[in-house]
Motif scaffolding. Structure first.
Motif, PDB file in Angstrom:
ATOM      1  N   PRO A 142      -2.593   3.688 -28.982  1.00 38.51           N
ATOM      2  CA  PRO A 142      -2.789   2.479 -29.780  1.00 38.51           C
ATOM      3  C   PRO A 142      -2.061   2.531 -31.119  1.00 38.51           C
ATOM      4  N   GLY A 143      -1.327   1.454 -31.416  1.00 37.39           N
ATOM      5  CA  GLY A 143      -0.644   1.353 -32.698  1.00 37.39           C
ATOM      6  C   GLY A 143       0.643   2.140 -32.791  1.00 37.39           C
ATOM      7  N   ARG A 144       1.166   2.611 -31.653  1.00 39.95           N
ATOM      8  CA  ARG A 144       2.430   3.346 -31.634  1.00 39.95           C
ATOM      9  C   ARG A 144       3.451   2.540 -30.849  1.00 39.95           C
ATOM     10  N   MET A 145       4.278   1.779 -31.558  1.00 42.56           N
ATOM     11  CA  MET A 145       5.245   0.851 -30.939  1.00 42.56           C
ATOM     12  C   MET A 145       4.555   0.078 -29.820  1.00 42.56           C
ATOM     13  N   GLN A 146       3.396  -0.440 -30.179  1.00 46.36           N
ATOM     14  CA  GLN A 146       2.554  -1.153 -29.219  1.00 46.36           C
ATOM     15  C   GLN A 146       2.908  -2.642 -29.219  1.00 46.36           C
ATOM     16  N   LYS A 147       3.357  -3.137 -28.066  1.00 42.03           N
ATOM     17  CA  LYS A 147       3.663  -4.567 -27.961  1.00 42.03           C
ATOM     18  C   LYS A 147       2.348  -5.316 -27.834  1.00 42.03           C
ATOM     19  N   ILE A 148       2.086  -6.221 -28.781  1.00 46.72           N
ATOM     20  CA  ILE A 148       0.806  -6.931 -28.733  1.00 46.72           C
ATOM     21  C   ILE A 148       0.950  -8.351 -28.183  1.00 46.72           C
ATOM     22  N   VAL A 149       2.181  -8.860 -28.185  1.00 48.31           N
ATOM     23  CA  VAL A 149       2.363 -10.192 -27.594  1.00 48.31           C
ATOM     24  C   VAL A 149       3.847 -10.464 -27.339  1.00 48.31           C
ATOM     25  N   LYS A 150       4.105 -11.202 -26.280  1.00 53.72           N
ATOM     26  CA  LYS A 150       5.442 -11.727 -26.012  1.00 53.72           C
ATOM     27  C   LYS A 150       5.304 -13.231 -25.898  1.00 53.72           C
ATOM     28  N   LEU A 151       6.047 -13.956 -26.726  1.00 52.96           N
ATOM     29  CA  LEU A 151       5.911 -15.405 -26.797  1.00 52.96           C
ATOM     30  C   LEU A 151       6.730 -16.097 -25.709  1.00 52.96           C
ATOM     31  N   ALA A 152       6.449 -17.360 -25.521  1.00 53.99           N
ATOM     32  CA  ALA A 152       7.157 -18.148 -24.503  1.00 53.99           C
ATOM     33  C   ALA A 152       8.656 -18.208 -24.780  1.00 53.99           C
ATOM     34  N   ASN A 153       9.042 -18.095 -26.055  1.00 53.98           N
ATOM     35  CA  ASN A 153      10.463 -18.149 -26.411  1.00 53.98           C
ATOM     36  C   ASN A 153      11.128 -16.759 -26.383  1.00 53.98           C
ATOM     37  N   ASN A 154      10.415 -15.784 -25.783  1.00 52.58           N
ATOM     38  CA  ASN A 154      10.928 -14.418 -25.592  1.00 52.58           C
ATOM     39  C   ASN A 154      10.894 -13.577 -26.865  1.00 52.58           C
ATOM     40  N   ALA A 155      10.284 -14.112 -27.922  1.00 48.73           N
ATOM     41  CA  ALA A 155      10.074 -13.294 -29.127  1.00 48.73           C
ATOM     42  C   ALA A 155       8.954 -12.305 -28.842  1.00 48.73           C
ATOM     43  N   GLU A 156       9.042 -11.125 -29.481  1.00 47.89           N
ATOM     44  CA  GLU A 156       8.039 -10.084 -29.243  1.00 47.89           C
ATOM     45  C   GLU A 156       7.515  -9.536 -30.565  1.00 47.89           C
ATOM     46  N   ILE A 157       6.231  -9.164 -30.570  1.00 46.27           N
ATOM     47  CA  ILE A 157       5.609  -8.613 -31.772  1.00 46.27           C
ATOM     48  C   ILE A 157       5.037  -7.236 -31.442  1.00 46.27           C
ATOM     49  N   PHE A 158       5.409  -6.248 -32.248  1.00 45.91           N
ATOM     50  CA  PHE A 158       4.935  -4.872 -32.074  1.00 45.91           C
ATOM     51  C   PHE A 158       4.177  -4.431 -33.326  1.00 45.91           C
ATOM     52  N   ALA A 172      13.477 -17.776 -31.193  1.00 44.45           N
ATOM     53  CA  ALA A 172      13.669 -17.289 -29.824  1.00 44.45           C
ATOM     54  C   ALA A 172      14.327 -15.904 -29.835  1.00 44.45           C
ATOM     55  N   ASN A 173      13.755 -14.998 -29.050  1.00 46.05           N
ATOM     56  CA  ASN A 173      14.270 -13.634 -28.843  1.00 46.05           C
ATOM     57  C   ASN A 173      14.063 -12.697 -30.025  1.00 46.05           C
ATOM     58  N   GLU A 213      -4.857  -6.162 -37.426  1.00 47.27           N
ATOM     59  CA  GLU A 213      -3.566  -6.854 -37.344  1.00 47.27           C
ATOM     60  C   GLU A 213      -3.360  -7.539 -35.995  1.00 47.27           C
ATOM     61  N   GLU A 214      -3.802  -6.905 -34.937  1.00 51.40           N
ATOM     62  CA  GLU A 214      -3.632  -7.507 -33.615  1.00 51.40           C
ATOM     63  C   GLU A 214      -4.376  -8.836 -33.543  1.00 51.40           C
ATOM     64  N   GLN A 215      -5.594  -8.852 -34.072  1.00 57.15           N
ATOM     65  CA  GLN A 215      -6.386 -10.084 -34.046  1.00 57.15           C
ATOM     66  C   GLN A 215      -5.803 -11.131 -34.984  1.00 57.15           C
ATOM     67  N   ILE A 216      -5.273 -10.701 -36.117  1.00 60.29           N
ATOM     68  CA  ILE A 216      -4.659 -11.636 -37.070  1.00 60.29           C
ATOM     69  C   ILE A 216      -3.466 -12.332 -36.417  1.00 60.29           C
ATOM     70  N   VAL A 217      -2.661 -11.559 -35.673  1.00 57.25           N
ATOM     71  CA  VAL A 217      -1.514 -12.149 -34.975  1.00 57.25           C
ATOM     72  C   VAL A 217      -1.976 -13.165 -33.939  1.00 57.25           C
ATOM     73  N   LYS A 218      -2.972 -12.793 -33.163  1.00 54.95           N
ATOM     74  CA  LYS A 218      -3.473 -13.696 -32.115  1.00 54.95           C
ATOM     75  C   LYS A 218      -4.028 -14.981 -32.708  1.00 54.95           C
ATOM     76  N   ASN A 219      -4.712 -14.870 -33.840  1.00 56.96           N
ATOM     77  CA  ASN A 219      -5.238 -16.062 -34.514  1.00 56.96           C
ATOM     78  C   ASN A 219      -4.102 -16.925 -35.054  1.00 56.96           C
ATOM     79  N   ALA A 220      -3.052 -16.281 -35.544  1.00 56.84           N
ATOM     80  CA  ALA A 220      -1.904 -17.018 -36.096  1.00 56.84           C
ATOM     81  C   ALA A 220      -1.163 -17.807 -35.026  1.00 56.84           C
ATOM     82  N   LEU A 221      -1.269 -17.338 -33.790  1.00 59.03           N
ATOM     83  CA  LEU A 221      -0.554 -17.989 -32.690  1.00 59.03           C
ATOM     84  C   LEU A 221      -1.346 -19.120 -32.033  1.00 59.03           C
ATOM     85  N   LYS A 222      -2.601 -19.284 -32.422  1.00 57.14           N
ATOM     86  CA  LYS A 222      -3.435 -20.326 -31.803  1.00 57.14           C
ATOM     87  C   LYS A 222      -2.970 -21.714 -32.218  1.00 57.14           C
TER      88      LYS A 222
END
Length: 508
Positions: free
Chosen positions: A347-363, A473-474, A499-508
């Protein structure tokens, strides 16, 4: 166990100065060096530290139920006053009550797991101990890992263990937990061993039969003051701690390899090296998630479900540790490697937490040293290159980070410079400022930054939300510094910050 039974076995000199007649009647329930954790029947070792002397907690420990207090001979205890208040508490003195503690630990908490793996290095310790645990699970061998993430093992066992916020737990908690793990039939335990833990002797007396060294770069200079002191503390794992019949698993591609090898050769400790320059686990190629290496003149390969060349090194270190204690035949090794794709990132080691529909990724990543940040961003560039080859729109690397307060200040401008060299956009924000002024920390980072690439947003919550909004995108967004942590330390307060939850809330 009776106190008298333990004292009859120790070699360290001691003197009973109060209630000698109670030794044969006194049961030892547990040992303690933290007076706040004392319970009825515990033996409290009042250790003399750099800043404080544990003897000042003798009275409070006795009030909490300690039946024995063991103090340093040079410590001052008002013995008459103490005996008046606690007429049935035994008091023992020793010129070296820490050495006496080690003997107590080795006698009282027995037996311990057969195979104890100690992993040190600036970066990668958490990943390595977790990978060792996961590999052992693939082999159907019960195991546990201990370190920054706490203790990872079966939940039923975990509920019986003492928790710790330290990378390497205090020595009593470590022994007690190892003893509990052994009682649960766990004979393989991987432990993170930090430089500070080694300096403070938190693994003293342990029989570590496999020691791993991942890498070495700048960190913790607030504690060690210079790189030489820092390295010497790391090397204690090999010069003092690892068992004479043990094995050292060492990264052959680091500058410190020959120094570690020399120490091991002098002690006749077997070395399993890994890396491109290695003789035993010799890396041939890392191509994104495909890894090829040579072992015993035979070529092997595996696929990772994990991002990062540095993670391939961590997996090889973990594999070397397994080979050290478990004799794997070539066919068994091949079968094991087929399952490496199922190994999960710590957990928390180059962990991908989300991949968006536009192919952007958040680690998210725990990177909080210059070398760790560099490795994460270099991996991000490899992901970026693949995205750019596969897609029309060019991707950007956005990194968001700060630096911890009351910690190594010298690394701050270095990290700012690295971020601006390797990322397209850098957002400087707060990490755990602790008792420092947050603005001062950010300014020290900004000294090393290219001002054309950097944005300063003080509030980390606002910074993350802004970074998410900026994703095209990307794009690749790296939230660095906090990783697995679910809190932020501001002043002397620890507040919830996921941080993972903050990102998920930001994407809602």
């Amino acid at each position: 166990m009776k106190l008298q039974q333990i004292l009859e076995q120790v070699k360290t000199q001691f003197k009973v100065i109060a209630n000698n007649h109670l030794l044969t009647q006194t049961d030892v329930k547990n040992l303690a060096i933290d007076s706040r954790l004392i319970k009825d029947g515990d033996v409290f070792f009042a250790l003399k530290g750099i800043k404080n002397d544990g003897v000042q907690y003798a009275f409070s420990s006795a009030k909490l139920g300690a039946n024995t207090i063991i103090i340093n001979s040079q410590s001052l205890l008002e013995i008459n006053h103490f005996q008046q208040q606690f007429p049935k508490v035994i008091v023992i003195t020793s010129d070296n009550n820490f050495a006496l503690l080690i003997e107590f630990l080795k006698i009282f908490y027995q037996p311990l797991p057969k195979n104890i793996y100690g992993i040190t290095g600036t970066n990668g310790k958490t990943s390595c101990v977790e990978y060792i645990r996961q590999i052992l699970n693939i082999l159907n061998i019960k195991s546990a890992s201990i370190g920054t993430l706490g203790i990872n093992c079966d939940q039923m066992v975990k509920d019986q263990l003492a928790s710790s916020s330290l990378t390497t737990p205090d020595i009593v908690a470590l022994y007690r937990n190892l003893y509990t793990l052994k009682k649960s039939a766990i004979d393989d335990v991987a432990i993170e061993v930090s430089s500070i833990g080694l300096d403070q002797k938190r693994v003293a007396g342990l029989k570590i039969n496999c020691a791993g060294f991942t890498n070495f770069s700048q960190d913790h200079l607030d504690y060690h003051l210079n790189m030489e002191n820092y390295l010497q503390c790391k090397l204690k794992l090999f010069s003092e701690i690892v068992d004479n019949s043990g094995v050292a698993v060492v990264n052959a591609d680091i500058d410190e390899f020959n120094k570690i090898k020399s120490i091991c050769d002098n002690r006749k400790i077997k070395i399993i090296d890994y890396g491109y320059k290695a003789k035993l686990l010799k890396l041939i190629d890392i191509n994104l998630q495909d890894v090829k290496f040579e072992f015993n003149n035979e070529t092997f390969q595996f696929k990772m479900a994990i991002n990062g060349d540095f993670q391939a090194y961590n997996l090889l270190c973990a594999l070397g540790c397994i080979i050290a204690n478990h004799n794997l035949k070539a066919n068994e090794l091949k079968k094991l490697l087929e399952n490496f794709y199922h190994i999960q990132v710590a957990p928390g080691r180059m962990q991908k937490i989300v991949k968006l529909a536009n192919n952007a990724e958040i680690f998210i990543d725990f990177a909080h040293s210059p070398d760790a940040l560099k490795n994460v961003l270099l991996q991000a560039k490899k992901i970026q290159q693949k995205k750019n080859n596969d897609n029309f729109r060019q991707s950007r690397i956005i990194v968001l980070f700060g630096c911890g307060g009351d910690r190594d200040r010298k690394k701050r401008p270095i990290m700012g410079e690295i971020a601006c060299q390797l990322a397209d956009l850098v957002i400087i924000t707060d990490d755990n400022p602790r008792t420092e002024t947050p603005k001062d920390i950010r300014q020290e980072i900004l000294v090393g930054c290219n001002q054309n690439k950097v944005i300063e947003i003080a509030d980390r919550f606002m910074a993350i939300n802004q970074a998410v909004k900026m994703l095209g995108a990307n794009d690749i967004l790296i939230l660095a510094g906090k990783g697995h942590e679910k809190y932020q330390i501001i002043g002397d307060k620890k507040i919830v910050f996921d941080e993972e939850q903050i990102v998920k809330n930001a994407l809602k």
